[in-house]
Design a protein around this motif. Structure first.
Motif, PDB file in Angstrom:
ATOM      1  N   MET A   1       0.813  -1.206   0.000  1.00 26.05           N
ATOM      2  CA  MET A   1       0.000   0.000   0.000  1.00 26.05           C
ATOM      3  C   MET A   1       0.856   1.269   0.000  1.00 26.05           C
ATOM      4  O   MET A   1       0.425   2.318  -0.439  1.00 26.05           O
ATOM      5  N   VAL A   2       2.109   1.150   0.521  1.00 24.56           N
ATOM      6  CA  VAL A   2       2.988   2.312   0.541  1.00 24.56           C
ATOM      7  C   VAL A   2       3.259   2.807  -0.873  1.00 24.56           C
ATOM      8  O   VAL A   2       3.424   4.003  -1.102  1.00 24.56           O
ATOM      9  N   LEU A   3       3.286   1.883  -1.848  1.00 25.18           N
ATOM     10  CA  LEU A   3       3.567   2.255  -3.231  1.00 25.18           C
ATOM     11  C   LEU A   3       2.306   2.513  -4.047  1.00 25.18           C
ATOM     12  O   LEU A   3       2.333   3.308  -4.987  1.00 25.18           O
ATOM     13  N   ILE A   4       1.202   1.855  -3.710  1.00 25.48           N
ATOM     14  CA  ILE A   4      -0.017   1.983  -4.511  1.00 25.48           C
ATOM     15  C   ILE A   4      -0.563   3.403  -4.478  1.00 25.48           C
ATOM     16  O   ILE A   4      -0.850   3.995  -5.528  1.00 25.48           O
ATOM     17  N   SER A   5      -0.725   3.964  -3.301  1.00 30.05           N
ATOM     18  CA  SER A   5      -1.298   5.300  -3.190  1.00 30.05           C
ATOM     19  C   SER A   5      -0.449   6.370  -3.887  1.00 30.05           C
ATOM     20  O   SER A   5      -0.994   7.212  -4.615  1.00 30.05           O
ATOM     21  N   ILE A  59      -7.655   6.614  -0.808  1.00 31.02           N
ATOM     22  CA  ILE A  59      -8.825   5.784  -0.510  1.00 31.02           C
ATOM     23  C   ILE A  59      -8.440   4.347  -0.128  1.00 31.02           C
ATOM     24  O   ILE A  59      -8.991   3.786   0.829  1.00 31.02           O
ATOM     25  N   PRO A  60      -7.478   3.698  -0.828  1.00 32.22           N
ATOM     26  CA  PRO A  60      -7.138   2.308  -0.458  1.00 32.22           C
ATOM     27  C   PRO A  60      -6.582   2.145   0.953  1.00 32.22           C
ATOM     28  O   PRO A  60      -6.593   1.039   1.497  1.00 32.22           O
ATOM     29  N   VAL A  61      -6.067   3.241   1.542  1.00 31.10           N
ATOM     30  CA  VAL A  61      -5.436   3.125   2.868  1.00 31.10           C
ATOM     31  C   VAL A  61      -6.126   4.012   3.904  1.00 31.10           C
ATOM     32  O   VAL A  61      -5.567   4.269   4.976  1.00 31.10           O
ATOM     33  N   ALA A 170       1.769   8.339   8.504  1.00 32.73           N
ATOM     34  CA  ALA A 170       2.511   9.553   8.165  1.00 32.73           C
ATOM     35  C   ALA A 170       3.375   9.326   6.927  1.00 32.73           C
ATOM     36  O   ALA A 170       3.466  10.196   6.046  1.00 32.73           O
ATOM     37  N   ARG A 171       4.009   8.151   6.838  1.00 33.40           N
ATOM     38  CA  ARG A 171       4.857   7.846   5.670  1.00 33.40           C
ATOM     39  C   ARG A 171       4.026   7.757   4.401  1.00 33.40           C
ATOM     40  O   ARG A 171       4.405   8.326   3.359  1.00 33.40           O
TER      41      ARG A 171
END
Length: 299
Positions: A1-5, A59-61, A170-171
């Motif tokens: 998810m860190v990369l998707i958004s 939205i995904p996170v 935050a990241r």
């Protein structure tokens, strides 16, 4: 998810920015690019694309803390829209910024202020600190402005390094904000085809402050905002003196002549003859150096 958004944010911003610029031009919301000899007209208030892209990308996170952050981010965007449409006084802008920052009072329970070698317990006062911190961040970014790619580029750099220094929500918020800013920067870089307006600069500045509060990296966020703070302090001296401000001039060879008052950008112009894109690149470099210093101090 860190990369998707961030990926979604980058794509949305790349697509929505020129679309928004077209709508602004059609509506007659345009400004002159005063640092070009021919003074081209450029669509203003393009920061609307940033206001749309970031929430959709997250939205995904989306969770409780990220939702709180987005509400404040969007409220600052609303203040920016009002300013772009009405050109309100700086004092009114600050007062509205304080007002829309009040949800940060909920952070009072997180009363530790982390410094390099120690932590200060502010207790209930931390909420007040958070309100002032985000208000200051938003308005500082808003004031160090006026050149193609300057505000959005420095914000992208700051958010990137904040993403490296933080974790969790935050990241993700920092990296997604950085990606959205980069998508906008593609169209805002020299020669700019769209301006962010206060809609974009206030919201991005607020986002930097919000990430600093969420990630407990307040000191390093302040370091990243040093050029903005220096610029503010230099300009404040002139405003209190009541002297005419004037503006930067473009000479025949395309280089810039510093304005007749002290400022952070003016110091660079007086030290070296630069064109607009060179000035902006130098400030980006300074911001990146501050980011590296902050990263090393946070390790």
């Amino acid at each position: 998810m860190v990369l998707i958004s961030p990926f979604i944010g980058l794509l949305l911003s790349l697509v929505l920015t020129p679309y928004t610029a077209g709508l602004m031009r059609k509506a007659g919301i345009i400004g002159k690019d005063i640092h070009k000899p021919d003074l081209p007209e450029v669509p203003e208030m393009g920061g609307l694309a940033i206001l749309i892209s970031l929430p959709l990308a997250l939205i995904p996170v989306l969770g409780a803390q990220t939702s709180e952050a987005l509400i404040i981010f969007l409220l600052f965007g609303l203040v920016g829209i009002l300013d772009d449409l009405t050109n309100m006084r700086q004092s009114h802008k600050v007062l509205l910024s304080l007002l829309v920052s009040t949800p940060l009072l909920a952070f009072a329970s997180r009363g530790q202020l982390n410094l390099i070698f120690l932590s200060l317990s502010l207790g209930a006062l931390y909420g007040v600190f958070a309100v002032l911190f985000v208000t200051g961040s938003a308005n500082l970014v808003n004031m160090l402005a006026g050149f193609n790619g300057l505000e959005v580029g420095t914000s992208a750099i700051a958010l990137f390094f904040l993403g490296l220094m933080t974790a969790g929500d935050a990241r993700i918020l920092a990296f997604t904000g950085c990606a959205v800013a980069l998508g906008f920067l593609w169209w805002n870089r020299y020669p700019a085809r769209v301006f962010p307006g206060d809609t974009g600069t206030l919201s991005l500045g607020a986002l930097i402050g919000i990430v600093g509060i969420m990630g407990k990296v307040e000191l390093f966020t302040a370091i990243l905002l040093l050029p903005h703070a220096i610029d503010f302090l230099l300009k404040t001296r002139i405003r209190f003196a009541g002297r005419s401000i004037g503006r930067t001039q473009v000479l025949e060879d395309g280089t810039l002549k510093a304005p007749p008052y002290p400022s952070f950008l003016g110091m660079i112009m007086r030290a070296k003859r630069v064109r607009e894109y060179e000035l902006v690149a130098m400030v980006w470099g300074i911001e990146a150096i501050l980011g590296i210093i902050s990263l090393l101090l946070s390790a």
